[in-house]
Design an enzyme around this catalytic site. Structure first.
Site, PDB file in Angstrom:
ATOM      1  NE  ARG A   1     -43.723  29.621  -1.306  1.00 22.83           N
ATOM      2  CZ  ARG A   1     -43.842  30.411  -2.355  1.00 22.83           C
ATOM      3  NH1 ARG A   1     -43.505  29.964  -3.542  1.00 22.83           N
ATOM      4  NH2 ARG A   1     -44.302  31.640  -2.227  1.00 22.83           N
TER       5      ARG A   1
ATOM      6  CE  LYS B   1     -46.574  43.121 -11.022  1.00 22.81           C
ATOM      7  NZ  LYS B   1     -47.384  41.926 -11.318  1.00 22.81           N
TER       8      LYS B   1
ATOM      9  N   GLY C   1     -43.125  35.881   0.207  1.00 24.78           N
ATOM     10  CA  GLY C   1     -42.721  36.338  -1.120  1.00 24.78           C
ATOM     11  C   GLY C   1     -41.237  36.630  -1.228  1.00 24.78           C
TER      12      GLY C   1
ATOM     13  N   GLY D   1     -48.725  37.224  -1.072  1.00 23.89           N
ATOM     14  CA  GLY D   1     -50.050  37.775  -1.336  1.00 23.89           C
ATOM     15  C   GLY D   1     -51.033  37.465  -0.230  1.00 23.89           C
TER      16      GLY D   1
END
Length: 400
Positions: A36, A201, A354, A378
């Site tokens: 990042r 998830k 992610g 996300g």
């Protein structure tokens, strides 16, 4: 169209606040993946070369609106300085006396990093007036604002949304590249268009599946979310991750996929273990026959082969979510196999941020072999899903 840095005019001598995403993983104070930070370089380098006085703002981790040493951005400063080839100043607060002094001390082409935005409760407050008050304090430190933290553009936060309403604002190089790359997938993908979804998830991915059931040619489902699909088909999943509340939704998706001619591809074999542990004994079983005392940890070799075949002829591929517990070497083969096939695929390949992006780097793949690796898990999912992203819409040319 998003407003670009060109729209800000002459920047020499101007104080430019840059919302970057420097939320890197740390082992103590050691950065374990600087992806990042490197992603922020094109924008920062451009501003430095333009003679701007650059104050970088970011969050790290999830502090509760107050300073915590383990979430300090201080470890990032040294690495950013190495990559930029200059000393980078550090303010020990975000809008207080240290920030004011550090920014005031910048000369043309110099860079500073201000302390973690989330040490101030106004950054993530659900109260718009509190966010605006914090954004006004931030705005006092700058003459212009560049939004370049793609990983947070789906959040209505002070440094993402309100700040863009207070200063002349533009999208940074990273945000522009992210939006352009992801819209290639959503707006007019070349076909076959294949989507690979994984991760733990299922709730995070349902909206994406719902949206893509009318767009994708094939949706490959692995990782922890696959077990809810398998349970919906009537199979035993043992101690595997399972979201019982989503079984009816998943059944509807399976039916709609068949009706729409979208191929939903599920694992045919699974690597299981008696417990969630790096050294737990691994066994491969058919996905329809997971023992009641075992839990799924990875897709099996036949599934990896099947997924590879389904990806090989794709003209467009979007991948979000690992196929298993890739952090444990014994259960990394499925994720590694997908990363490998994507790296060799001839089509347009997007890794959706992610854990997928982390896996590509951790497992040692050459990032240049993919068309685009997103910095926002996300955010990339919500953009693919077609949602309005506050931090993007506020940067549209007609927004202000």
């Amino acid at each position: 169209m998003l407003k670009t840095i060109d729209s800000l005019g002459e920047l020499r001598g101007k104080r430019v606040l840059v919302r970057a995403d420097l939320n890197v993983p740390l082992d103590g104070t050691t950065i374990t993946d600087d992806g990042r930070i490197r992603a922020a370089l094109p924008t920062l380098t451009r501003l430095v070369e333009a003679g701007a006085r650059v104050a970088v703002i970011s969050h790290l981790g999830r502090p509760k609106g107050a300073p915590e040493d383990k979430y300090s951005l201080k470890p990032v400063v040294g690495r950013l300085g190495e990559l930029l080839g200059q000393d980078v100043a550090f303010a020990t607060d975000t809008v207080g006396s240290s920030a004011q002094e550090v920014v005031a001390g910048l000369e043309d082409g110099q860079v500073a990093v201000l302390e973690n935005l989330r040490f101030n409760p106004g950054e993530t407050s659900k109260d718009e007036s509190e966010r605006l008050a914090f954004a006004e304090q931030l705005a006092a430190l700058g003459d212009a604002f560049v939004s370049d933290g793609f990983g947070v553009v789906h959040r209505k936060q002070a440094s993402v949304y309100e700040l863009a309403t207070l200063l002349p604002s533009a999208a940074g190089e990273l945000v522009l590249r992210e939006v352009e790359s992801l819209r290639k997938v959503t707006d007019s993908p070349e076909r076959p268009f294949v989507v690979v979804l994984g991760g733990a998830k299922i709730a995070d991915k349902l909206g994406v599946i719902d949206s893509l059931l009318g767009k994708a040619d094939r949706i490959l489902i692995g990782g922890g979310m696959a077990y809810t699909f398998q349970k919906a088909q009537g199979y035993e999943v043992g101690k595997s991750l399972l979201d019982e509340s989503k079984l009816d939704v998943v059944r509807e998706y399976l039916e709609r996929g068949e009706k729409n001619g979208v191929e939903l591809v599920l694992p045919v074999d699974t690597v299981v273990a008696p417990e969630f542990s790096a050294d737990a004994p691994a066994t491969v079983v058919p996905s329809s026959e997971i023992p009641s005392d075992q839990e799924g940890m990875d897709i099996g070799p036949e599934t990896a082969k099947l997924f590879g075949e389904k990806i090989a002829d794709a003209a467009t591929v979007f991948w979000n979510g690992p196929m298993g517990v890739f952090e444990f070497e014994s259960f990394a083969k499925g994720t590694s196999s997908v990363a490998d096939v994507l790296s060799k695929a001839p089509g347009y390949t997007v890794v959706g941020g992610g854990d997928s992006a982390a896996a590509v780097r951790i497992l040692g793949f050459d990032e240049s072999l993919y068309s685009h690796i997103s910095t926002g898990g996300g955010a990339s999912l919500e953009l693919i899903e077609g949602k309005d992203l506050p931090g993007i819409s506020i940067l549209e040319e007609d927004s202000k």
